[in-house]
Design an enzyme around this catalytic site. Structure first.
Site, PDB file in Angstrom:
ATOM      1  N   GLY A 467     -11.407  68.378  40.492  1.00  0.00           N
ATOM      2  CA  GLY A 467     -12.166  68.028  39.289  1.00  0.00           C
ATOM      3  C   GLY A 467     -11.484  66.923  38.521  1.00  0.00           C
ATOM      4  O   GLY A 467     -11.939  66.510  37.456  1.00  0.00           O
ATOM      5  N   ALA A 510      -2.220  61.447  42.010  1.00  0.00           N
ATOM      6  CA  ALA A 510      -2.461  59.997  41.898  1.00  0.00           C
ATOM      7  C   ALA A 510      -1.289  59.246  42.510  1.00  0.00           C
ATOM      8  O   ALA A 510      -1.468  58.286  43.267  1.00  0.00           O
ATOM      9  CB  ALA A 510      -2.665  59.600  40.436  1.00  0.00           C
ATOM     10  N   GLN A 636      -8.782  63.857  31.764  1.00  0.00           N
ATOM     11  CA  GLN A 636      -7.653  64.724  32.098  1.00  0.00           C
ATOM     12  C   GLN A 636      -6.865  65.108  30.850  1.00  0.00           C
ATOM     13  O   GLN A 636      -6.471  66.256  30.674  1.00  0.00           O
ATOM     14  CB  GLN A 636      -6.721  64.021  33.096  1.00  0.00           C
ATOM     15  CG  GLN A 636      -7.203  64.110  34.524  1.00  0.00           C
ATOM     16  CD  GLN A 636      -7.340  65.551  34.950  1.00  0.00           C
ATOM     17  OE1 GLN A 636      -6.377  66.292  35.027  1.00  0.00           O
ATOM     18  NE2 GLN A 636      -8.564  65.968  35.191  1.00  0.00           N
ATOM     19  N   GLY A 702      -2.593  64.644  33.299  1.00  0.00           N
ATOM     20  CA  GLY A 702      -3.221  65.964  33.395  1.00  0.00           C
ATOM     21  C   GLY A 702      -2.389  66.905  32.555  1.00  0.00           C
ATOM     22  O   GLY A 702      -2.665  67.140  31.377  1.00  0.00           O
ATOM     23  N   GLU A 703      -1.292  67.352  33.168  1.00  0.00           N
ATOM     24  CA  GLU A 703      -0.459  68.328  32.477  1.00  0.00           C
ATOM     25  C   GLU A 703       0.207  67.758  31.220  1.00  0.00           C
ATOM     26  O   GLU A 703       0.484  68.493  30.274  1.00  0.00           O
ATOM     27  CB  GLU A 703       0.579  68.882  33.462  1.00  0.00           C
ATOM     28  CG  GLU A 703      -0.115  69.838  34.431  1.00  0.00           C
ATOM     29  CD  GLU A 703       0.577  70.007  35.756  1.00  0.00           C
ATOM     30  OE1 GLU A 703       0.934  68.978  36.364  1.00  0.00           O
ATOM     31  OE2 GLU A 703       0.756  71.149  36.182  1.00  0.00           O
TER      32      GLU A 703
HETATM   33 MO1  MOS Z   1      -0.979  72.560  38.667  1.00  0.00          MO
HETATM   34  S1  MOS Z   1      -0.359  74.263  37.672  1.00  0.00           S
HETATM   35  O1  MOS Z   1       0.352  72.151  39.651  1.00  0.00           O
HETATM   36  O2  MOS Z   1      -2.362  72.984  39.493  1.00  0.00           O
END
Ligand code: MOS
Length: 741
Positions: A467, A510, A636, A702-703
């Site tokens: 996603g 990425a 993200q 993302g994170e």
């Molecule tokens: Mo992430 S927690 O490495 O999907």
């Protein structure tokens, strides 16, 4: 060789967007075939003990039920536990579903009922009667902490200088305890596996996973199947957030049933059952900080204690951030575990980081208050120009710019330091901020690039798009490399038969898949030029790679772009055989340390009468190297910020310790931010050039959107109300408990 970049760096819509919004992107539980059987899972009702007896007669008697599997009648499988170890398994013995009578946690799968349709299977599963031998259990980390242990025997601790002495002599200090709640991932798509038994006996396994190759390896190893008998596919994944990193029990059960029954079997977990495997662990943390009166950090101590299961030692990077984010010579960081009777916890979005940065970034705010200093000033005062944990320079670090641009966008200068000093109508208004960081990793990845007979390009690697936009960014990278429009690039991922890739995780796809695809494209260009030179009368007969450009579907002489060979002509000249190269890409030893960074600013409004907190504004300023696609990258970060909001205000999986069972097991009880909870999220990408991190200069996003967000919100709530809540989520009751009028 010149490269023109048309797509990398530009906002592009998702190439799979239309399929997704029109419902034509198939997910693991949607693939079908004639004669498909359906499995329903029975889960254990006790937290520890064993199955004394399991009565399946009533279930078997239901018309339409084909077979009821239990530990008493399951087929043979691999004997060695190593076969069950997936790519990202922690130390210990993985759960082997239906292995024997032992029960390790409430919710453990203990039976699979297979029927002609899902409703019949579900009904019959309710008739499976289980009698247990109950052993006393412990699911409460507070009680279990007395048996804490060090999973890596001191190896993981970070110690420099003498933090205890420095703390004792520091003119200003704080010493605080924090706790986060257990969280469950709750992706929109529940876990499912559809195992299709093909006419020739091969298995096509559609699995919800972040790594088709990870699921494939486990299936082949556990069931002892020839490698060419299995293919795992996961073309689309409806969110995962870490829940799909490890193969889940429905994969094992679906394949097991299909092999025994020699029929195709789908096993879908219900929303309730999404609470019967991995979670972000309950973590108790202590952070003690000492400083000079001017704010210079003298001591940093960070201890974390997290729960893990009886059978595996799940660890994550929780405390290291406290030695990384700020310059300090006297530091002691330690992470410990305690066994509880639950399923093994699992990585969940910014695993460890969301936990640890909540604590250190709240503690920094508390220290700033103690010092009477602006929290942003305190961070600048202690800015780390070097990674002291690893004793390495950073490959790039534009965090100062994140602070500056984020503060300006947010209007940080308007912040009133005195808590509870801004009231608008019935709301107390507060500002808070925090730092975020996430490691820029690169995983070994193989990739293939192929010129297809029609002159278009296919790039392939066994990674996933959960996603996040992987399909889109890989097409951007490949299109630019070969000078093609994006719609002339086919991206093949989510398939175990493709060149091997690691799980899609750690915000590293990425960088990992992107670098591998780039490398494959570069090697393909060499192969294409070689082939172009060999064409009769080739205008490129005597030129080298540095003298050509790939643009508008042709290889052209840089000196005179009209002298060209089109990729179509090249494909035709090659006798319609695809021209293909396959490469491996691995991280190389680097003298640098690479992290993405963020500065998160939050505005909250807390109702002055009833203590209800709302997040009204977030500015997240992110430096993450090159941003391949500002549109998907922004999504993200927004998703990450919403996760941070969930952690700060909503999400909490509650265990009834008497039963040893999660009582919040659906989305009515387990709250996640709804649209009404999410107001204004402003994402800002700070320019950052990084030549060293990888050839793309990409760190991944993302994170990083999660990291620090929980702390920024908590700090804003303190600024609004004067109440410091040190246990997440920050709910009305906790605010009211600290209310001072
Ligand atoms: Mo992430 S927690 O490495 O999907």
């Amino acid at each position: 060789m010149t490269t023109s970049e048309r797509f990398v760096g530009s906002a592009q819509r998702r190439t799979d967007g239309r399929k997704k919004v029109t419902g034509t992107a198939p997910y693991a539980g949607e693939f079908t075939t004639t004669g498909l059987l359906h499995g329903a899972v029975v889960n254990a009702a006790i937290a520890r003990g064993s199955i004394r007896s399991i009565d399946i007669a009533a279930a078997e008697a239901v018309p339409g039920v084909v077979r009821v599997f239990t530990h008493e009648n399951r087929p043979d499988e691999a004997w060695f536990t190593s076969a069950f170890k997936d790519m990202v398994a922690p130390d210990g013995t993985p759960l082997r579903p239906l292995r024997d009578a032992r029960v390790f946690y409430s919710g453990q799968p203990i039976s699979l009922v297979v029927a002609e349709d899902f409703e019949t299977a579900t009904y019959a599963a309710s008739l499976v009667h289980v009698a247990y031998e109950v052993t006393p259990h412990q699911t409460d980390l507070t009680a279990a902490r007395h048996d804490a242990f060090d999973p890596d025997e001191g190896e993981g601790d970070i110690v420099r200088g003498s933090a205890e002495n420095a703390l004792a002599t520091a003119p200003v200090s704080i010493d605080r305890n924090y706790r986060i709640a257990i969280e469950h991932h709750n992706p929109m798509e529940p876990h499912a596996t559809t195992t299709v038994v093909e006419a020739d006996g091969r298995l096509t396994v559609y699995d919800k996973t972040q790594g088709a190759r990870n699921s494939y390896d486990v299936v082949v190893n556990v069931f002892g199947l020839p490698e060419d008998r299995v293919q795992v596919l996961s073309p689309f994944v409806g969110g995962a957030f870490g829940s799909g990193l490890r193969p889940q029990y429905q994969l094992f059960l679906s394949v097991m049933a299909a092999l025994v029954l020699e029929r195709s079997v789908r096993v879908t977990l219900t929303r309730d059952q999404m609470f019967t495997f991995g979670y972000r662990p309950d973590t108790l943390q202590r952070v003690a900080l000492g400083a000079e009166a001017d704010g210079k950090l003298k001591a940093v101590i960070h201890d974390a204690l997290a729960g893990t299961s009886r059978y595996e030692d799940f660890t994550e990077t929780v405390v290291d951030w406290s030695g990384l984010l700020y310059q300090c010579d006297d530091v002691r960081l330690a992470h410990r575990l305690a066994k509880i009777d639950t399923v093994t916890p699992m990585d969940m979005r910014a695993p460890g980081g969301a936990t640890g940065m909540y604590a250190i970034e709240t503690a920094m705010d508390e220290l700033a208050c103690e010092l009477g200093m602006d929290p942003l000033e305190l961070r600048l005062k202690n800015y780390a120009e070097r990674d002291q944990n690893e004793d390495k320079p950073f490959s790039s670090k534009q965090l100062k710019e994140c602070y500056r641009q984020g503060a300006e966008r947010f209007g940080w200068s308007r912040r009133r330091p005195e808590p509870r000093s801004v009231r608008e109508g019935s709301d107390l208004v507060g500002f808070g901020m925090a730092t975020g960081s996430w490691e820029a990793m690169l995983f070994p990845t193989s990739a293939r690039a192929t010129l297809l007979p029609d002159g278009s390009l296919e790039v392939a690697t066994a990674t996933a798009d959960i996603g996040t936009g992987t399909y889109t960014i890989l097409a951007q990278i490949a299109a630019d490399a070969l000078g093609l429009p994006m719609d002339r690039v086919k991206v093949a991922i989510g398939d175990s038969s493709l060149p091997k890739a690691f799980v899609e995780g750690g915000s590293a796809t990425a960088a990992s898949a992107g670098s591998a695809i780039l490398k494959a494209c570069q090697e393909l260009k060499e192969a294409l030029l070689t082939a172009a030179r060999r064409i009769d009368g080739s205008p490129l007969a005597n030129v080298g790679l540095e003298q050509v450009v790939f643009s508008s579907g042709s290889i052209r002489r840089a000196a005179d772009e009209s002298e060209a060979v089109s990729l179509e002509a090249l494909a035709a000249a090659n006798g319609n055989a695809p021209l293909s190269v396959e490469i491996d890409n691995s991280p190389s030893d680097s003298p640098y340390s690479s992290y993405s960074h963020s500065a998160v600013f939050a505005e909250v409004r807390v109702d002055a009468e009833i203590g209800m907190p709302r997040v009204t504004r977030i500015v997240s300023a992110v430096a993450a190297g090159r941003i391949i696609n500002p549109q998907t990258a922004r999504s993200q970060i927004m998703g990450g910020v919403v996760f941070g909001m969930g952690q700060a205000l909503h999400e909490e999986a509650v265990i009834d310790h008497a039963l040893g069972r999660f009582m919040t097991h659906h989305l009515a009880d387990y709250h996640i931010p709804a649209h009404a909870d999410v107001a204004d999220i402003d994402v800002l990408f700070v320019e950052e050039h990084d030549e060293a991190v990888n050839p793309l200069g990409v760190k991944g996003v993302g994170e990083i959107g999660v990291a620090g967000t929980g702390a920024a919100i908590g700090n804003a709530i303190y600024n609004a109300t004067g109440v410091r809540v040190r246990e997440l989520p920050i709910t009305v009751d906790k605010i009211l408990a600290g209310w001072t009028r």
